[in-house]
Write a protein that holds these residues in place. Structure first.
Motif, short mmCIF file in Angstrom:
data_model
loop_
_atom_site.label_atom_id
_atom_site.label_comp_id
_atom_site.label_asym_id
_atom_site.label_seq_id
_atom_site.Cartn_x
_atom_site.Cartn_y
_atom_site.Cartn_z
N TYR A 1 11.39 -9.28 3.19
CA TYR A 1 9.58 -8.94 2.19
C TYR A 1 9.34 -9.12 0.84
CZ TYR A 1 7.84 -8.15 6.97
OH TYR A 1 7.38 -8.52 8.79
N PHE A 2 10.46 -8.22 0.40
CA PHE A 2 10.81 -7.70 -1.28
C PHE A 2 12.13 -7.86 -1.08
CE2 PHE A 2 6.31 -6.67 -0.62
CZ PHE A 2 5.25 -7.27 -1.43
N GLU A 3 12.69 -8.36 -1.88
CA GLU A 3 14.57 -8.85 -2.31
C GLU A 3 14.97 -7.29 -3.06
OE1 GLU A 3 15.44 -11.65 -6.07
OE2 GLU A 3 14.45 -12.66 -5.07
N SER A 4 13.28 -6.22 -4.03
CA SER A 4 14.17 -5.23 -4.78
C SER A 4 13.10 -4.28 -5.14
CB SER A 4 14.93 -5.55 -5.75
OG SER A 4 13.98 -6.18 -6.94
N LYS A 5 13.57 -3.03 -5.45
CA LYS A 5 11.94 -2.24 -5.79
C LYS A 5 11.07 -2.90 -7.14
CE LYS A 5 13.16 1.61 -7.73
NZ LYS A 5 13.43 2.83 -8.89
N ALA B 1 0.76 -0.98 0.28
CA ALA B 1 -0.14 0.19 0.18
C ALA B 1 0.97 1.17 0.09
CB ALA B 1 -0.48 0.30 1.06
N ALA B 2 1.80 1.70 0.76
CA ALA B 2 3.07 2.31 0.36
C ALA B 2 3.65 2.72 -0.77
CB ALA B 2 4.29 1.74 2.37
N ALA B 3 3.84 1.92 -1.24
CA ALA B 3 4.50 1.59 -3.07
C ALA B 3 3.36 1.91 -3.22
CB ALA B 3 5.16 0.09 -2.61
N LEU B 4 2.73 1.56 -3.53
CA LEU B 4 1.86 1.62 -4.60
C LEU B 4 1.73 3.43 -4.14
CD1 LEU B 4 -0.75 1.66 -6.05
CD2 LEU B 4 -2.67 0.54 -4.42
N THR C 1 11.03 7.20 -7.17
CA THR C 1 11.00 6.32 -6.17
C THR C 1 12.10 5.70 -4.92
OG1 THR C 1 7.79 6.26 -6.36
CG2 THR C 1 9.02 4.75 -4.69
N LYS C 2 12.45 5.35 -4.26
CA LYS C 2 13.89 4.93 -3.87
C LYS C 2 12.83 4.08 -3.04
CE LYS C 2 16.93 8.72 -4.27
NZ LYS C 2 17.19 9.44 -3.37
N ILE C 3 13.62 2.78 -2.11
CA ILE C 3 13.26 1.96 -1.88
C ILE C 3 13.07 2.34 -0.64
CG2 ILE C 3 15.39 0.61 -1.33
CD1 ILE C 3 12.52 -1.15 -1.92
N SER C 4 14.42 3.60 0.21
CA SER C 4 14.52 4.00 1.19
C SER C 4 12.99 4.39 1.03
CB SER C 4 15.22 4.38 1.16
OG SER C 4 16.14 5.57 0.31
N ILE D 1 2.48 5.71 -7.97
CA ILE D 1 1.61 6.63 -8.82
C ILE D 1 1.75 8.13 -8.16
CG2 ILE D 1 -0.24 5.30 -8.75
CD1 ILE D 1 -1.64 6.55 -6.86
N ARG D 2 2.67 8.70 -7.31
CA ARG D 2 3.09 10.92 -6.84
C ARG D 2 4.42 10.67 -7.61
NH1 ARG D 2 3.51 12.19 -2.12
NH2 ARG D 2 3.55 9.92 -0.75
#
Length: 203
Positions: free
Chosen positions: A50-54, A17-20, A31-34, A24-25
């Motif tokens: 949880y996820f190995e990469s962006k 949800a945060a990545a989404l 968008t950085k993984i940090s 989109i913004r």
């Protein structure tokens, strides 16, 4: 599912949800993984559990976006008009009740024009075709007299683009009134004899 598994899955959904929101913004490239890690209050190292990469995180969102619409147009014995009514009602209800769903429509639309998208995502999108199976259902509805006449592909585009547009509007302006699902279906529904536009008489 155990408590630990449930907690992990909940955390995973929070990351998505945060990545989404960030994708989109800001777009994928900006968008950085940090940024994502900071948004959910965890370290980058923990996020990688949880996820190995962006790229994999973005890919997971795109897979989610593809599976939703594509699953609705799988082969069905449903009467076509009933299918379109049920699908539109389900999607519009989800858009109203779940901000994540509306935002996914925004992300998917952006992804098609995103030159910076990973090759894995471009490959996924290359096989994403919701219009062809929808057009086949339109043809079936035209044959049984429930769907209006016209190019089946164009009617399929009208149906899904109406849903797409509504979803994007609600994602940006969640307080705006949401159109009724029946209004979408009315675009492709065959007008009844009493509702046909009056023809001008030639003298």
């Amino acid at each position: 599912m155990g408590i630990r598994s449930e907690q992990r899955e909940k955390r995973r959904q929070e990351i998505l949800a945060a990545a989404l929101d960030l994708f989109i913004r800001r777009g994928y490239a900006a968008t950085k993984i940090s940024d994502i890690a900071q948004s959910v209050g965890m370290s980058v190292g923990l996020l990688f559990h949880y996820f190995e990469s962006k790229e994999k995180l973005y890919e997971s969102l795109i897979q989610h976006g593809i599976s939703g619409p594509m699953s609705t147009v799988r082969p069905t014995d449903d009467e076509p008009l009933q299918f379109f009514e049920d699908t539109a009602e389900k999607v519009i209800r989800s858009i109203n009740e779940q901000p994540f769903v509306a935002k996914m429509f925004v992300l998917m639309n952006q992804a098609f024009y995103n030159d910076a998208a990973p090759q894995s995502v471009k490959d996924l999108l290359r096989g994403f075709d919701i219009f062809t199976p929808t057009a086949l259902l339109v043809k079936k509805g035209q044959a049984n007299g429930t769907i209006r006449e016209g190019d089946p592909n164009a009617l399929a585009v009208a149906y899904w683009c109406a849903i797409q547009g509504i979803a994007e509007q609600i994602a940006v302006h969640p307080d705006f009134p949401c159109p009724k699902s029946t209004w979408i279906v009315d675009m492709i529904r065959k007008p009844s004899a009493g509702n046909k536009p009056e023809q001008k008489k030639e003298f």
